[in-house]
Design a protein around this motif. Structure first.
Motif, PDB file in Angstrom:
ATOM      1  N   CYS A  38       0.972  -1.107  -0.007  1.00  0.00           N
ATOM      2  CA  CYS A  38       0.239  -0.014   0.047  1.00  0.00           C
ATOM      3  C   CYS A  38       0.892   1.245  -0.011  1.00  0.00           C
ATOM      4  N   SER A  40       0.842   3.381   1.924  1.00  0.00           N
ATOM      5  CA  SER A  40       1.131   3.566   3.441  1.00  0.00           C
ATOM      6  C   SER A  40       2.393   2.971   3.874  1.00  0.00           C
ATOM      7  N   HIS A  61       0.324  -4.419   5.343  1.00  0.00           N
ATOM      8  CA  HIS A  61      -1.072  -4.725   6.396  1.00  0.00           C
ATOM      9  C   HIS A  61      -2.216  -4.780   5.286  1.00  0.00           C
ATOM     10  N   CYS A 168      -7.087  -3.169   2.486  1.00  0.00           N
ATOM     11  CA  CYS A 168      -7.034  -1.625   2.824  1.00  0.00           C
ATOM     12  C   CYS A 168      -7.537  -0.911   1.615  1.00  0.00           C
TER      13      CYS A 168
END
Ligand SMILES: [Zn+2]
Ligand SMILES: [Zn+2]
Length: 371
Positions: A38, A40, A61, A168
Protein backbone atom coordinates in the motif's frame (compact mmCIF):
# COMPACT_ATOMS: atom_id res chain seq x y z
CA UNK A 1 10.29 -16.92 9.92
CA UNK A 2 11.36 -14.53 7.17
CA UNK A 3 9.91 -11.03 7.40
CA UNK A 4 10.39 -7.65 5.70
CA UNK A 5 11.72 -5.46 8.50
CA UNK A 6 12.01 -1.71 8.78
CA UNK A 7 14.62 -0.38 11.25
CA UNK A 8 14.88 3.26 10.23
CA UNK A 9 13.78 5.63 7.50
CA UNK A 10 16.90 5.55 5.36
CA UNK A 11 17.80 1.93 4.62
CA UNK A 12 14.46 0.63 3.35
CA UNK A 13 13.06 -2.85 4.03
CA UNK A 14 15.38 -5.74 4.79
CA UNK A 15 14.57 -9.43 4.93
CA UNK A 16 15.37 -10.90 8.35
CA UNK A 17 14.69 -13.92 10.49
CA UNK A 18 12.03 -12.93 13.00
CA UNK A 19 10.69 -15.08 15.82
CA UNK A 20 6.91 -15.39 16.05
CA UNK A 21 5.39 -16.77 19.23
CA UNK A 22 2.25 -18.89 19.52
CA UNK A 23 -1.17 -17.22 19.50
CA UNK A 24 -2.60 -16.59 22.95
CA UNK A 25 -6.29 -16.73 23.94
CA UNK A 26 -8.44 -14.96 21.36
CA UNK A 27 -5.63 -14.78 18.81
CA UNK A 28 -4.78 -16.71 15.65
CA UNK A 29 -1.60 -17.52 13.75
CA UNK A 30 -2.02 -16.90 10.02
CA UNK A 31 0.25 -18.37 7.34
CA UNK A 32 0.46 -15.49 4.86
CA UNK A 33 -0.08 -16.19 1.16
CA UNK A 34 0.34 -12.68 -0.21
CA UNK A 35 0.42 -9.03 0.80
CA UNK A 36 -0.33 -5.88 -1.15
CA UNK A 37 2.14 -2.99 -0.99
CA UNK A 38 0.00 0.00 0.00
CA UNK A 39 1.03 3.63 -0.35
CA UNK A 40 1.12 3.72 3.46
CA UNK A 41 3.84 1.03 3.49
CA UNK A 42 5.88 3.19 1.12
CA UNK A 43 5.24 6.25 3.32
CA UNK A 44 6.32 4.26 6.39
CA UNK A 45 9.65 3.38 4.76
CA UNK A 46 10.27 7.13 4.44
CA UNK A 47 9.09 7.89 7.98
CA UNK A 48 5.98 9.65 6.71
CA UNK A 49 3.23 7.57 8.32
CA UNK A 50 1.37 8.86 11.39
CA UNK A 51 1.59 5.59 13.35
CA UNK A 52 5.35 4.93 13.53
CA UNK A 53 5.65 4.71 17.30
CA UNK A 54 7.28 1.31 17.71
CA UNK A 55 10.34 0.08 15.81
CA UNK A 56 11.66 -2.16 14.39
CA UNK A 57 8.57 -3.04 12.44
CA UNK A 58 7.37 -5.82 10.12
CA UNK A 59 5.90 -4.08 7.06
CA UNK A 60 2.62 -4.86 5.31
CA UNK A 61 -1.07 -4.49 6.14
CA UNK A 62 -2.87 -6.01 3.16
CA UNK A 63 -2.56 -9.67 4.01
CA UNK A 64 -4.43 -12.82 3.02
CA UNK A 65 -3.55 -16.38 3.93
CA UNK A 66 -4.77 -19.42 5.82
CA UNK A 67 -5.24 -20.16 9.50
CA UNK A 68 -2.27 -22.10 10.84
CA UNK A 69 -3.18 -22.27 14.54
CA UNK A 70 -5.92 -20.89 16.76
CA UNK A 71 -5.50 -19.69 20.33
CA UNK A 72 -7.60 -20.73 23.31
CA UNK A 73 -11.31 -19.98 23.09
CA UNK A 74 -11.58 -19.80 19.30
CA UNK A 75 -14.04 -22.36 17.99
CA UNK A 76 -15.23 -20.89 14.70
CA UNK A 77 -11.93 -21.09 12.79
CA UNK A 78 -9.73 -24.07 12.01
CA UNK A 79 -6.40 -24.79 10.41
CA UNK A 80 -6.51 -24.23 6.64
CA UNK A 81 -9.41 -21.74 6.57
CA UNK A 82 -8.68 -18.99 4.02
CA UNK A 83 -8.78 -15.52 5.55
CA UNK A 84 -8.16 -11.84 4.93
CA UNK A 85 -6.60 -9.88 7.79
CA UNK A 86 -8.52 -6.66 8.40
CA UNK A 87 -6.61 -3.56 9.43
CA UNK A 88 -8.28 -3.38 12.80
CA UNK A 89 -10.66 -5.30 15.00
CA UNK A 90 -13.00 -3.32 17.22
CA UNK A 91 -13.58 -4.50 20.80
CA UNK A 92 -17.38 -4.57 20.41
CA UNK A 93 -17.82 -3.59 24.07
CA UNK A 94 -16.76 0.05 24.60
CA UNK A 95 -19.18 2.98 24.52
CA UNK A 96 -18.60 3.83 20.85
CA UNK A 97 -18.77 0.18 19.75
CA UNK A 98 -22.00 -0.24 21.72
CA UNK A 99 -23.46 2.80 19.93
CA UNK A 100 -22.83 1.03 16.62
CA UNK A 101 -19.79 3.14 15.65
CA UNK A 102 -17.36 0.24 15.72
CA UNK A 103 -14.96 2.11 13.45
CA UNK A 104 -14.36 4.60 16.27
CA UNK A 105 -13.70 1.92 18.91
CA UNK A 106 -12.03 3.35 22.00
CA UNK A 107 -10.95 0.05 23.53
CA UNK A 108 -7.30 -0.90 24.11
CA UNK A 109 -7.66 -3.10 20.99
CA UNK A 110 -6.99 0.08 19.01
CA UNK A 111 -3.36 -0.05 20.17
CA UNK A 112 -3.00 -2.32 17.17
CA UNK A 113 -2.50 0.76 14.97
CA UNK A 114 0.88 1.08 16.71
CA UNK A 115 1.59 -2.63 16.35
CA UNK A 116 0.70 -3.50 19.94
CA UNK A 117 -1.67 -6.04 21.42
CA UNK A 118 -4.24 -4.54 23.86
CA UNK A 119 -1.79 -5.05 26.78
CA UNK A 120 1.09 -3.44 24.87
CA UNK A 121 2.82 -6.73 24.07
CA UNK A 122 3.86 -8.11 20.69
CA UNK A 123 4.18 -11.67 19.41
CA UNK A 124 7.23 -10.81 17.30
CA UNK A 125 10.88 -10.55 18.28
CA UNK A 126 14.17 -10.01 16.50
CA UNK A 127 17.33 -11.28 18.20
CA UNK A 128 15.50 -11.30 21.54
CA UNK A 129 14.11 -7.76 21.38
CA UNK A 130 10.48 -6.89 20.57
CA UNK A 131 9.44 -6.20 16.97
CA UNK A 132 6.08 -4.75 15.94
CA UNK A 133 3.71 -5.43 13.06
CA UNK A 134 2.75 -2.36 10.99
CA UNK A 135 -0.77 -1.27 12.04
CA UNK A 136 -1.04 -4.55 13.93
CA UNK A 137 -0.86 -6.71 10.80
CA UNK A 138 2.73 -7.08 9.52
CA UNK A 139 1.73 -9.12 6.47
CA UNK A 140 5.06 -9.02 4.62
CA UNK A 141 6.16 -12.05 6.59
CA UNK A 142 5.58 -15.79 6.51
CA UNK A 143 3.28 -15.61 9.56
CA UNK A 144 1.28 -13.08 11.53
CA UNK A 145 -0.43 -13.35 14.93
CA UNK A 146 -3.56 -11.20 15.15
CA UNK A 147 -6.69 -11.04 17.27
CA UNK A 148 -9.74 -12.99 16.09
CA UNK A 149 -11.67 -9.77 15.50
CA UNK A 150 -9.18 -8.82 12.74
CA UNK A 151 -9.88 -12.01 10.81
CA UNK A 152 -12.45 -12.31 8.05
CA UNK A 153 -12.96 -15.86 6.84
CA UNK A 154 -13.44 -15.94 3.06
CA UNK A 155 -14.79 -18.44 0.56
CA UNK A 156 -12.31 -21.09 -0.59
CA UNK A 157 -10.80 -21.23 -4.07
CA UNK A 158 -10.48 -17.48 -4.53
CA UNK A 159 -7.07 -16.03 -5.46
CA UNK A 160 -5.46 -14.87 -2.20
CA UNK A 161 -2.91 -12.77 -4.11
CA UNK A 162 -5.87 -10.72 -5.35
CA UNK A 163 -8.06 -10.85 -2.23
CA UNK A 164 -5.21 -9.43 -0.12
CA UNK A 165 -5.83 -5.95 -1.54
CA UNK A 166 -9.35 -5.93 -0.10
CA UNK A 167 -7.80 -5.39 3.34
CA UNK A 168 -6.97 -1.72 2.78
CA UNK A 169 -7.34 -0.22 -0.71
CA UNK A 170 -10.83 -1.59 -1.29
CA UNK A 171 -12.24 -1.22 2.21
CA UNK A 172 -11.01 2.37 2.45
CA UNK A 173 -12.18 3.45 -1.02
CA UNK A 174 -15.56 1.72 -1.01
CA UNK A 175 -16.14 2.60 2.64
CA UNK A 176 -15.54 6.27 1.85
CA UNK A 177 -18.34 6.06 -0.74
CA UNK A 178 -20.81 3.79 1.08
CA UNK A 179 -20.22 4.66 4.74
CA UNK A 180 -18.73 8.16 4.93
CA UNK A 181 -20.31 10.03 1.99
CA UNK A 182 -23.31 7.70 1.56
CA UNK A 183 -23.41 8.41 -2.19
CA UNK A 184 -26.92 7.93 -3.59
CA UNK A 185 -28.08 7.11 -7.15
CA UNK A 186 -27.85 10.18 -9.39
CA UNK A 187 -25.08 11.86 -7.41
CA UNK A 188 -22.08 13.55 -9.05
CA UNK A 189 -18.58 12.75 -7.87
CA UNK A 190 -14.99 13.92 -8.42
CA UNK A 191 -12.06 11.74 -7.38
CA UNK A 192 -8.73 13.52 -6.92
CA UNK A 193 -5.93 10.96 -7.13
CA UNK A 194 -6.32 7.60 -8.86
CA UNK A 195 -4.16 5.11 -6.96
CA UNK A 196 -5.52 1.95 -5.35
CA UNK A 197 -7.86 3.79 -3.03
CA UNK A 198 -8.96 6.34 -5.66
CA UNK A 199 -9.78 3.55 -8.12
CA UNK A 200 -11.89 1.94 -5.40
CA UNK A 201 -13.74 5.21 -4.87
CA UNK A 202 -14.45 5.31 -8.63
CA UNK A 203 -15.81 1.77 -8.58
CA UNK A 204 -17.83 2.46 -5.43
CA UNK A 205 -19.35 5.58 -7.00
CA UNK A 206 -20.31 3.57 -10.10
CA UNK A 207 -21.87 0.81 -7.98
CA UNK A 208 -23.73 3.40 -5.86
CA UNK A 209 -25.30 4.82 -9.03
CA UNK A 210 -23.44 8.11 -9.48
CA UNK A 211 -24.19 9.62 -12.89
CA UNK A 212 -20.97 11.64 -13.21
CA UNK A 213 -17.70 10.19 -11.90
CA UNK A 214 -14.83 12.55 -12.73
CA UNK A 215 -11.35 11.03 -12.31
CA UNK A 216 -8.46 13.49 -11.84
CA UNK A 217 -4.82 12.37 -11.99
CA UNK A 218 -1.51 13.33 -13.63
CA UNK A 219 -0.88 9.90 -15.11
CA UNK A 220 -2.67 9.19 -18.44
CA UNK A 221 -2.36 5.40 -17.97
CA UNK A 222 -4.20 5.67 -14.65
CA UNK A 223 -6.92 7.75 -16.26
CA UNK A 224 -7.35 5.03 -18.91
CA UNK A 225 -7.84 2.45 -16.18
CA UNK A 226 -10.16 4.83 -14.29
CA UNK A 227 -12.37 4.98 -17.39
CA UNK A 228 -12.35 1.18 -17.55
CA UNK A 229 -13.43 1.00 -13.89
CA UNK A 230 -16.34 3.43 -14.20
CA UNK A 231 -15.13 7.03 -14.49
CA UNK A 232 -17.42 8.89 -16.89
CA UNK A 233 -14.90 11.76 -17.35
CA UNK A 234 -11.12 11.85 -16.98
CA UNK A 235 -9.14 15.05 -16.35
CA UNK A 236 -5.37 15.39 -16.46
CA UNK A 237 -4.47 17.23 -13.25
CA UNK A 238 -2.97 20.68 -13.66
CA UNK A 239 -0.52 22.37 -11.26
CA UNK A 240 -2.87 25.32 -11.47
CA UNK A 241 -5.73 24.50 -9.11
CA UNK A 242 -8.04 27.02 -10.80
CA UNK A 243 -7.79 24.99 -14.01
CA UNK A 244 -8.81 21.79 -12.22
CA UNK A 245 -11.80 23.53 -10.63
CA UNK A 246 -12.86 25.07 -13.96
CA UNK A 247 -12.54 21.71 -15.76
CA UNK A 248 -14.83 20.02 -13.22
CA UNK A 249 -17.36 22.85 -13.46
CA UNK A 250 -17.43 22.49 -17.24
CA UNK A 251 -18.77 18.98 -16.68
CA UNK A 252 -21.00 19.77 -13.67
CA UNK A 253 -21.58 23.56 -13.65
CA UNK A 254 -22.99 23.78 -10.10
CA UNK A 255 -20.15 21.65 -8.76
CA UNK A 256 -20.12 17.99 -7.74
CA UNK A 257 -22.06 16.56 -4.83
CA UNK A 258 -18.93 14.83 -3.52
CA UNK A 259 -15.22 15.43 -4.02
CA UNK A 260 -12.96 12.67 -2.70
CA UNK A 261 -9.39 13.78 -1.95
CA UNK A 262 -7.20 10.68 -2.07
CA UNK A 263 -3.70 12.20 -2.08
CA UNK A 264 -3.28 13.78 1.35
CA UNK A 265 -2.59 17.32 0.06
CA UNK A 266 -3.92 20.40 1.80
CA UNK A 267 -4.03 22.29 -1.53
CA UNK A 268 -6.07 19.50 -3.13
CA UNK A 269 -8.52 19.47 -0.21
CA UNK A 270 -9.04 23.20 -0.83
CA UNK A 271 -9.53 22.54 -4.55
CA UNK A 272 -12.00 19.77 -3.74
CA UNK A 273 -14.04 22.20 -1.65
CA UNK A 274 -14.13 24.70 -4.53
CA UNK A 275 -15.29 21.93 -6.93
CA UNK A 276 -18.19 20.99 -4.67
CA UNK A 277 -21.79 22.13 -5.06
CA UNK A 278 -23.73 23.87 -2.29
CA UNK A 279 -24.89 21.15 0.08
CA UNK A 280 -22.05 18.92 -1.08
CA UNK A 281 -19.10 17.44 0.79
CA UNK A 282 -15.39 16.81 0.52
CA UNK A 283 -14.23 13.47 1.88
CA UNK A 284 -10.63 13.62 3.11
CA UNK A 285 -9.24 10.13 2.51
CA UNK A 286 -5.60 11.00 1.80
CA UNK A 287 -3.62 11.27 5.02
CA UNK A 288 -2.31 14.76 5.83
CA UNK A 289 0.31 14.73 8.65
CA UNK A 290 -1.68 14.84 11.87
CA UNK A 291 0.02 17.90 13.34
CA UNK A 292 -0.87 20.18 10.43
CA UNK A 293 -3.75 22.63 9.99
CA UNK A 294 -5.87 23.00 6.85
CA UNK A 295 -7.12 26.48 5.93
CA UNK A 296 -10.58 26.52 4.37
CA UNK A 297 -12.65 29.34 2.88
CA UNK A 298 -15.39 30.28 5.36
CA UNK A 299 -17.79 31.23 2.56
CA UNK A 300 -17.48 27.79 0.99
CA UNK A 301 -17.86 26.04 4.35
CA UNK A 302 -21.12 27.90 4.98
CA UNK A 303 -23.08 25.32 2.98
CA UNK A 304 -20.65 22.48 2.42
CA UNK A 305 -19.17 19.78 4.63
CA UNK A 306 -15.64 18.53 5.13
CA UNK A 307 -15.73 14.87 6.17
CA UNK A 308 -12.93 12.95 7.87
CA UNK A 309 -12.42 9.36 6.81
CA UNK A 310 -10.77 6.81 9.08
CA UNK A 311 -10.04 3.88 6.76
CA UNK A 312 -13.50 4.19 5.16
CA UNK A 313 -15.23 3.78 8.56
CA UNK A 314 -15.26 0.10 7.81
CA UNK A 315 -16.41 -2.76 9.96
CA UNK A 316 -14.27 -5.68 8.76
CA UNK A 317 -16.86 -8.45 9.02
CA UNK A 318 -19.32 -6.37 6.99
CA UNK A 319 -17.11 -4.74 4.37
CA UNK A 320 -14.77 -7.50 3.24
CA UNK A 321 -17.49 -10.12 2.52
CA UNK A 322 -19.47 -7.44 0.65
CA UNK A 323 -16.41 -6.58 -1.46
CA UNK A 324 -15.82 -10.25 -2.28
CA UNK A 325 -19.49 -10.74 -3.25
CA UNK A 326 -19.30 -7.71 -5.55
CA UNK A 327 -16.09 -9.14 -7.07
CA UNK A 328 -17.61 -12.58 -7.63
CA UNK A 329 -20.74 -11.10 -9.18
CA UNK A 330 -18.61 -9.17 -11.67
CA UNK A 331 -19.66 -5.74 -10.40
CA UNK A 332 -16.32 -4.92 -8.79
CA UNK A 333 -13.03 -5.32 -10.65
CA UNK A 334 -10.08 -6.47 -8.57
CA UNK A 335 -7.81 -8.35 -10.97
CA UNK A 336 -7.30 -5.15 -12.98
CA UNK A 337 -5.84 -3.44 -9.90
CA UNK A 338 -3.06 -5.96 -9.32
CA UNK A 339 0.19 -5.17 -11.13
CA UNK A 340 3.61 -6.76 -10.74
CA UNK A 341 4.10 -9.54 -8.20
CA UNK A 342 7.36 -10.19 -6.37
CA UNK A 343 8.43 -13.03 -4.06
CA UNK A 344 9.27 -12.01 -0.47
CA UNK A 345 12.98 -12.42 -1.26
CA UNK A 346 12.65 -9.51 -3.73
CA UNK A 347 11.08 -7.17 -1.17
CA UNK A 348 13.34 -4.27 -2.12
CA UNK A 349 12.39 -4.59 -5.79
CA UNK A 350 8.72 -4.76 -4.75
CA UNK A 351 9.05 -1.46 -2.87
CA UNK A 352 11.00 0.13 -5.75
CA UNK A 353 8.13 -0.84 -8.06
CA UNK A 354 5.50 0.47 -5.65
CA UNK A 355 7.45 3.72 -5.34
CA UNK A 356 7.20 4.27 -9.09
CA UNK A 357 3.40 4.20 -8.60
CA UNK A 358 2.78 2.89 -12.11
CA UNK A 359 0.97 -0.22 -10.90
CA UNK A 360 -2.19 0.33 -8.90
CA UNK A 361 -1.05 -2.38 -6.51
CA UNK A 362 2.26 -4.19 -6.29
CA UNK A 363 1.80 -7.56 -4.57
CA UNK A 364 4.33 -9.57 -2.57
CA UNK A 365 3.73 -13.31 -2.87
CA UNK A 366 4.87 -15.10 0.24
CA UNK A 367 3.77 -18.74 0.09
CA UNK A 368 3.30 -19.98 -3.51
CA UNK A 369 1.72 -23.22 -2.22
CA UNK A 370 -1.29 -21.18 -1.14
CA UNK A 371 -1.74 -19.44 -4.48
ZN1 LIG B 1 -3.13 0.78 3.23
ZN1 LIG C 1 -14.76 -0.71 21.10
Amino acid sequence: MRAAMLHDFTRGPVLEDVTVSAPRAGEVLVRIAASGVCGSDVHAVHGKANVLKNMPMVLGHEGAGVIEEVGEGITDLKRGDPVVIAMYGPCGLCGTCSSGKLHFCEGPEMRSVYGEMPDGSTRLSLNGTPAYPFVGVGSMAEYAVVRRSMIVKVKPDLPLDTLCITACALTTGLGAVFNVADVRPGATVAVIGCGGVGMSVIQGARIAGATRVIAIDRNPAKLDLAANLGATHCLTASDDGAENIAAVKQIVPRGVDYAFEVVGSKALIQQGLAMTARGGAVVMIGVVPWGEDIAVNAGLMFDRRLLGCLGGHNIPGREIPRIIDLYQSGRLKLDELVGHKYPLTDIREAFANAEKAEDIRTVVTIDPRLL
